[in-house]
Scaffold this active site. Structure first.
Site, PDB file in Angstrom:
ATOM      1  N   PRO A   2       0.831  -1.210   0.000  1.00  0.00           N
ATOM      2  CA  PRO A   2       0.000   0.000   0.000  1.00  0.00           C
ATOM      3  C   PRO A   2       0.864   1.259   0.000  1.00  0.00           C
ATOM      4  O   PRO A   2       1.836   1.340   0.736  1.00  0.00           O
ATOM      5  CB  PRO A   2      -0.805  -0.103   1.293  1.00  0.00           C
ATOM      6  N   GLU A   3       0.535   2.195  -0.860  1.00  0.00           N
ATOM      7  CA  GLU A   3       1.237   3.474  -0.898  1.00  0.00           C
ATOM      8  C   GLU A   3       0.398   4.530  -0.180  1.00  0.00           C
ATOM      9  O   GLU A   3      -0.675   4.245   0.325  1.00  0.00           O
ATOM     10  CB  GLU A   3       1.516   3.870  -2.354  1.00  0.00           C
ATOM     11  N   LYS A  59       3.392   6.795   5.523  1.00  0.00           N
ATOM     12  CA  LYS A  59       2.674   5.564   5.209  1.00  0.00           C
ATOM     13  C   LYS A  59       2.262   4.814   6.478  1.00  0.00           C
ATOM     14  O   LYS A  59       1.988   3.619   6.450  1.00  0.00           O
ATOM     15  CB  LYS A  59       3.542   4.679   4.312  1.00  0.00           C
ATOM     16  N   HIS A 117      -2.548 -15.973  10.048  1.00  0.00           N
ATOM     17  CA  HIS A 117      -1.626 -14.845  10.110  1.00  0.00           C
ATOM     18  C   HIS A 117      -2.233 -13.623  10.805  1.00  0.00           C
ATOM     19  O   HIS A 117      -1.872 -12.494  10.491  1.00  0.00           O
ATOM     20  CB  HIS A 117      -1.118 -14.445   8.718  1.00  0.00           C
ATOM     21  N   ARG A 136       3.152 -11.875   5.459  1.00  0.00           N
ATOM     22  CA  ARG A 136       4.608 -11.803   5.256  1.00  0.00           C
ATOM     23  C   ARG A 136       5.344 -11.081   6.377  1.00  0.00           C
ATOM     24  O   ARG A 136       6.565 -11.067   6.412  1.00  0.00           O
ATOM     25  CB  ARG A 136       4.912 -11.166   3.895  1.00  0.00           C
ATOM     26  N   ARG A 170      20.329  18.205  -4.348  1.00  0.00           N
ATOM     27  CA  ARG A 170      20.576  16.759  -4.334  1.00  0.00           C
ATOM     28  C   ARG A 170      21.289  16.307  -5.597  1.00  0.00           C
ATOM     29  O   ARG A 170      20.854  16.640  -6.696  1.00  0.00           O
ATOM     30  CB  ARG A 170      19.240  16.009  -4.251  1.00  0.00           C
ATOM     31  N   ARG A 279      14.909  -0.343  -8.108  1.00  0.00           N
ATOM     32  CA  ARG A 279      13.468  -0.239  -8.338  1.00  0.00           C
ATOM     33  C   ARG A 279      13.207   0.035  -9.819  1.00  0.00           C
ATOM     34  O   ARG A 279      13.963   0.750 -10.472  1.00  0.00           O
ATOM     35  CB  ARG A 279      12.859   0.920  -7.528  1.00  0.00           C
TER      36      ARG A 279
END
Ligand SMILES: [Zn+2]
Length: 289
Positions: A2-3, A59, A117, A136, A170, A279
């Site tokens: 989930p973002e 998050k 779980h 997980r 950056r 990524r």
């Protein structure tokens, strides 16, 4: 995983369902991985507390709790170190849940079968149960006495000046900088790719090489993408935190993410995929410079 928009949607759903309810008792399973505070401390912090509000920070899902400390139980180390509390001063605390890859929060009737779980069950005064399930076990549960600060700036609150200051010096690729949770908190891989597409910036561009004007455009793109995704997620709240736990998200139409080899929706150029810091990054070589 989930973002931010999904976590925002889940937090809103939980807030609608749980604000005002009280945790009567807590069961915690034997698996230690999801517990970032000791099990006893999580239980003693939650038990007897009223859920004032559920909201999102980065998050993380944040439960604001209020209530009397349980006098009958051994005081947790945190409470013992704090001020002596009188019955008149309600104790506040926060319960922080990070869903990790596969974590879910379910509001269930007590009779509903307990899923495999399940790591925590909070019995509520309304007779419902709040369950945390995570196959997980990358999810994290912790409790905090004070205000929890996950670090970084909220992408939906960041001002233009703040945004530019975060990125303009950056030397890393802009995509990596967007994913750096110490700068903006909660922007994940999908929404970083989508934002860069809308701003017309390639993921590998060094952040320091991007003009202020383009950084402002990127800020607008990040906020627009997240807001659109949150608005879409809002229609599926009941599915996500409901008893069946079905995921109803991702109605958000990706313009580049996951569309490698497919034509760009703007110019028909094939979408490319590169790997950046481990990524996948997706972009249009024509629309993004
Ligand atoms: Zn294009």
């Amino acid at each position: 995983m989930p973002e931010l928009p999904e976590v925002e949607t889940i937090a809103r759903g939980l807030d609608q369902r749980l604000a005002g309810d009280t945790v009567e008792s807590v069961w915690i399973g034997s698996k230690k991985q999801p517990l970032k505070s000791p099990a006893g401390m999580i239980a003693s912090t939650l038990e007897g507390k009223r859920i004032v509000r559920v909201h999102r920070a980065g998050k993380h899902i944040v439960f604001d709790l209020e209530g009397e400390a349980r006098a009958s139980q051994t005081r947790s180390k945190t409470a013992a170190r704090g001020q002596p509390r009188t019955a008149a001063s309600p104790q506040t605390a926060q319960w922080i849940v990070h869903l990790g890859m596969t974590g879910r929060m379910l509001v269930s009737e007590p009779a509903a079968e307990v899923a495999k779980h399940t790591h925590l069950i909070a019995k509520l005064a309304s007779s419902r149960e709040l369950r945390f399930i995570d196959p997980r076990m990358f999810g994290k549960l912790s409790v905090h006495a004070g205000a929890f600060d996950p670090g970084g700036v909220e992408p939906l609150d960041v001002s233009e000046e703040q945004f530019i200051a975060l990125f303009r010096r950056r030397k890393t690729p802009i995509k990596s900088a967007l994913l750096n949770q110490k700068l903006l908190r909660g922007v994940g891989n999908i929404y970083a790719d989508e934002s860069l597409f809308r701003a017309g910036i390639r993921p590998r561009r060094r952040a320091a090489s991007i003009a202020r004007e383009q950084l402002s455009k990127l800020r607008r793109a990040v906020r627009e993408v997240l807001r659109e995704a949150i608005a879409l997620g809002g229609s599926s709240i009941s599915d996500y935190v409901g008893a069946d736990g079905e995921e109803g998200f991702f109605q958000f139409q990706h313009r580049v993410y996951g569309r490698e080899g497919e034509p760009c929706l703007v110019c028909k150029t094939r979408i490319r995929r590169i790997v950046l810091a481990g990524r996948s990054s997706h972009y249009c070589s024509n629309c993004q410079k």
